[in-house]
Design a protein around this motif. Structure first.
Motif, PDB file in Angstrom:
ATOM      1  N   ALA A 124      -2.353 -36.533 -26.407  1.00 52.37           N
ATOM      2  CA  ALA A 124      -2.608 -35.626 -25.753  1.00 52.37           C
ATOM      3  C   ALA A 124      -3.481 -36.118 -23.997  1.00 52.37           C
ATOM      4  N   TRP A 125      -4.290 -36.737 -23.985  1.00 51.83           N
ATOM      5  CA  TRP A 125      -4.384 -37.534 -22.910  1.00 51.83           C
ATOM      6  C   TRP A 125      -3.819 -37.421 -21.919  1.00 51.83           C
ATOM      7  N   ARG A 126      -2.506 -38.496 -21.995  1.00 47.73           N
ATOM      8  CA  ARG A 126      -1.277 -38.778 -21.285  1.00 47.73           C
ATOM      9  C   ARG A 126      -0.121 -37.516 -21.246  1.00 47.73           C
ATOM     10  N   VAL A 127       0.078 -37.266 -22.120  1.00 42.50           N
ATOM     11  CA  VAL A 127       0.971 -35.789 -22.084  1.00 42.50           C
ATOM     12  C   VAL A 127       1.136 -34.646 -22.158  1.00 42.50           C
ATOM     13  N   PRO A 128       1.280 -34.312 -20.916  1.00 41.93           N
ATOM     14  CA  PRO A 128       0.835 -32.830 -21.253  1.00 41.93           C
ATOM     15  C   PRO A 128       1.915 -31.669 -22.809  1.00 41.93           C
ATOM     16  N   GLY A 129       1.053 -30.747 -22.374  1.00 38.82           N
ATOM     17  CA  GLY A 129       2.097 -29.766 -23.376  1.00 38.82           C
ATOM     18  C   GLY A 129       1.347 -29.861 -24.826  1.00 38.82           C
ATOM     19  N   ASN A 130       1.336 -29.419 -25.572  1.00 39.36           N
ATOM     20  CA  ASN A 130       0.860 -28.927 -27.036  1.00 39.36           C
ATOM     21  C   ASN A 130       1.994 -30.396 -28.006  1.00 39.36           C
ATOM     22  N   TRP A 131       2.830 -31.198 -27.680  1.00 36.36           N
ATOM     23  CA  TRP A 131       3.579 -31.653 -28.616  1.00 36.36           C
ATOM     24  C   TRP A 131       2.371 -33.134 -29.560  1.00 36.36           C
ATOM     25  N   HIS A 132       2.047 -33.573 -29.099  1.00 36.34           N
ATOM     26  CA  HIS A 132       0.730 -34.372 -29.289  1.00 36.34           C
ATOM     27  C   HIS A 132       0.694 -33.688 -31.304  1.00 36.34           C
ATOM     28  N   ILE A 133       0.548 -32.171 -31.376  1.00 36.76           N
ATOM     29  CA  ILE A 133       0.193 -32.140 -32.698  1.00 36.76           C
ATOM     30  C   ILE A 133       1.015 -31.844 -33.968  1.00 36.76           C
ATOM     31  N   VAL A 134       2.176 -32.237 -33.278  1.00 42.19           N
ATOM     32  CA  VAL A 134       3.242 -32.263 -33.799  1.00 42.19           C
ATOM     33  C   VAL A 134       3.761 -33.573 -34.523  1.00 42.19           C
ATOM     34  N   ILE A 135       3.827 -34.481 -33.363  1.00 42.39           N
ATOM     35  CA  ILE A 135       4.046 -35.809 -33.423  1.00 42.39           C
ATOM     36  C   ILE A 135       3.390 -36.803 -33.955  1.00 42.39           C
ATOM     37  N   ALA A 136       1.497 -36.725 -33.711  1.00 36.09           N
ATOM     38  CA  ALA A 136       0.416 -37.336 -34.101  1.00 36.09           C
ATOM     39  C   ALA A 136       0.540 -37.202 -35.417  1.00 36.09           C
ATOM     40  N   GLY A 137       0.971 -35.609 -36.869  1.00 33.49           N
ATOM     41  CA  GLY A 137       0.829 -34.954 -37.709  1.00 33.49           C
ATOM     42  C   GLY A 137       2.098 -35.648 -38.476  1.00 33.49           C
ATOM     43  N   LEU A 138       3.662 -35.964 -37.965  1.00 35.77           N
ATOM     44  CA  LEU A 138       4.524 -36.132 -38.972  1.00 35.77           C
ATOM     45  C   LEU A 138       4.336 -37.831 -38.907  1.00 35.77           C
ATOM     46  N   VAL A 139       4.483 -38.365 -37.187  1.00 37.10           N
ATOM     47  CA  VAL A 139       3.727 -39.881 -38.103  1.00 37.10           C
ATOM     48  C   VAL A 139       2.699 -40.426 -38.403  1.00 37.10           C
ATOM     49  N   ALA A 140       1.439 -40.027 -38.512  1.00 39.50           N
ATOM     50  CA  ALA A 140       0.561 -40.411 -39.689  1.00 39.50           C
ATOM     51  C   ALA A 140       0.719 -40.413 -40.855  1.00 39.50           C
ATOM     52  N   SER A 141       0.757 -38.958 -40.532  1.00 40.13           N
ATOM     53  CA  SER A 141       1.382 -38.425 -42.568  1.00 40.13           C
ATOM     54  C   SER A 141       2.536 -39.482 -42.893  1.00 40.13           C
ATOM     55  N   GLY A 142       3.658 -39.378 -42.202  1.00 42.86           N
ATOM     56  CA  GLY A 142       4.698 -40.670 -42.872  1.00 42.86           C
ATOM     57  C   GLY A 142       4.326 -41.824 -43.465  1.00 42.86           C
ATOM     58  N   LEU A 143       3.216 -42.348 -42.125  1.00 44.76           N
ATOM     59  CA  LEU A 143       3.002 -43.622 -42.937  1.00 44.76           C
ATOM     60  C   LEU A 143       1.955 -43.944 -44.055  1.00 44.76           C
ATOM     61  N   GLY A 144       1.108 -42.312 -43.261  1.00 45.26           N
ATOM     62  CA  GLY A 144       0.327 -41.992 -44.710  1.00 45.26           C
ATOM     63  C   GLY A 144       1.496 -42.602 -46.329  1.00 45.26           C
ATOM     64  N   ALA A 145       2.912 -41.927 -45.947  1.00 49.51           N
ATOM     65  CA  ALA A 145       3.397 -41.279 -47.592  1.00 49.51           C
ATOM     66  C   ALA A 145       4.044 -42.746 -47.846  1.00 49.51           C
TER      67      ALA A 145
END
Lengths: 107, 206
Positions: B177-198
């Motif tokens: 969110a600090w570097r990229v404008p818009g709202n994509w940090h929510i979906v990207i961070a959400g999927l990456v972190a949960s996927g790695l966790g799984a």
């Protein structure tokens, strides 16, 4: 009703239906595989902080990790109360009151 | 449920959604957490696609509930099921699944009717009340959104890995969110972190 918001709401409804209907209509007796179940359980645990923390620490896109950021204190109050098993809405209300008070007194 | 919906209705109204938009969203989306997520995005003028994709990801947990409920609805006409599917929600699922396995379909449907009714009634009351407050930030009400999200997560954290997923998602989202404008940090961070966790965590028993 604004056209853009209407498109958003209808799209949200379609996307949500797509998460509810297919597996119910499939009527399968086979449970989802454990790693998939785990992933589906973890998604909200990842999405919600990914949404909340930048709202608190990057308001208007600028870092605000300072004690003068009222939302930082509100966050700590909410987390402490939920960790102490307080009611969800009570925790939220307490956080809101702390943020409002800090803003009001300009601390 | 009623109070939760009232809070949502009030916040949605203050965020500038009209009564019609609020009622429509409750009727056809009917998914509390994603509606909380959508309101600040809509208020900030996020493009529809960003809100829709984020909604989808937040609601992907329904797949888990629908798959668990499916055996209970064997023998129901498919046309009914297409309608019943819209009623799948966290609270009814939790109640029905806690009572019996497979869940009792009629108990589930009764709970869905109660949840649906109180959700819409609560949102309407909230929307009307919310229209009366003119300066939400003064009362800290803008903070209610992140507060709800954090409280929802905090009550679900059970295993050590859960904490790592939630914390990792927060850090990754901050960086993006600090570097990229818009709202994509929510979906990207959400999927990456949960996927790695799984991938890393030991799957649990159903």
């Amino acid at each position: 009703m604004r056209a853009g918001v209407l498109v958003t709401i209808v799209g949200m409804a379609a996307a949500t239906y797509l998460t509810r209907a297919p597996l119910l209509l499939a009527l399968s007796d086979r449970a989802l595989r454990p790693p998939l179940r785990l992933w589906l359980r973890l998604i909200p645990l990842a999405v919600l902080p990914a949404l909340a923390i930048p709202l608190v620490l990057l308001p208007d896109g600028r870092p605000a990790l300072t004690p003068s950021n009222p939302q930082l204190w509100g966050t700590l109050v909410v987390l402490a109360l939920t960790a102490a098993r307080a009611n969800l809405l009570l925790s939220v209300a307490a956080g809101v009151v702390v943020v409002a008070a800090l803003r009001h007194f300009g601390l | 449920m009623f109070v939760y919906a009232t809070v949502w209705g009030g916040l949605a109204r203050q965020a500038g959604l009209s009564l019609g938009e609020i009622v429509l969203m409750c009727l056809i989306v009917t998914a509390g957490a994603s509606q909380f997520v959508a309101v600040p995005m809509i208020a900030a003028g996020a493009p529809p696609l960003a809100v829709i994709v984020t909604t989808y990801v937040v609601n992907m947990r329904h797949y888990l509930m629908a798959a668990t409920l499916a055996p209970a609805f064997r023998g129901f006409p498919r046309r009914w099921l297409a309608l019943i599917a819209h009623g799948v929600n966290d609270e009814s699922f939790a109640l029905a699944a806690a009572r019996r396995n497979p869940p009792d379909p009629w108990f589930f449907l009764g709970s869905v009717a109660a949840v649906y009714g109180s959700f819409i009634a609560g949102a309407l009351v909230g929307a009307v009340l919310g229209g009366l407050v003119s300066d939400p930030a003064r009362y800290g009400l803008d903070f209610a959104f992140p507060a709800v999200f954090l409280a929802l997560v905090a009550v679900q954290l059970k295993r050590r890995g859960d904490w790592a997923v939630a914390g990792g998602a927060a850090l990754l989202a901050l960086a993006i969110a600090w570097r990229v404008p818009g709202n994509w940090h929510i979906v990207i961070a959400g999927l990456v972190a949960s996927g790695l966790g799984a991938l890393v965590m030991q799957p649990e028993d159903p």
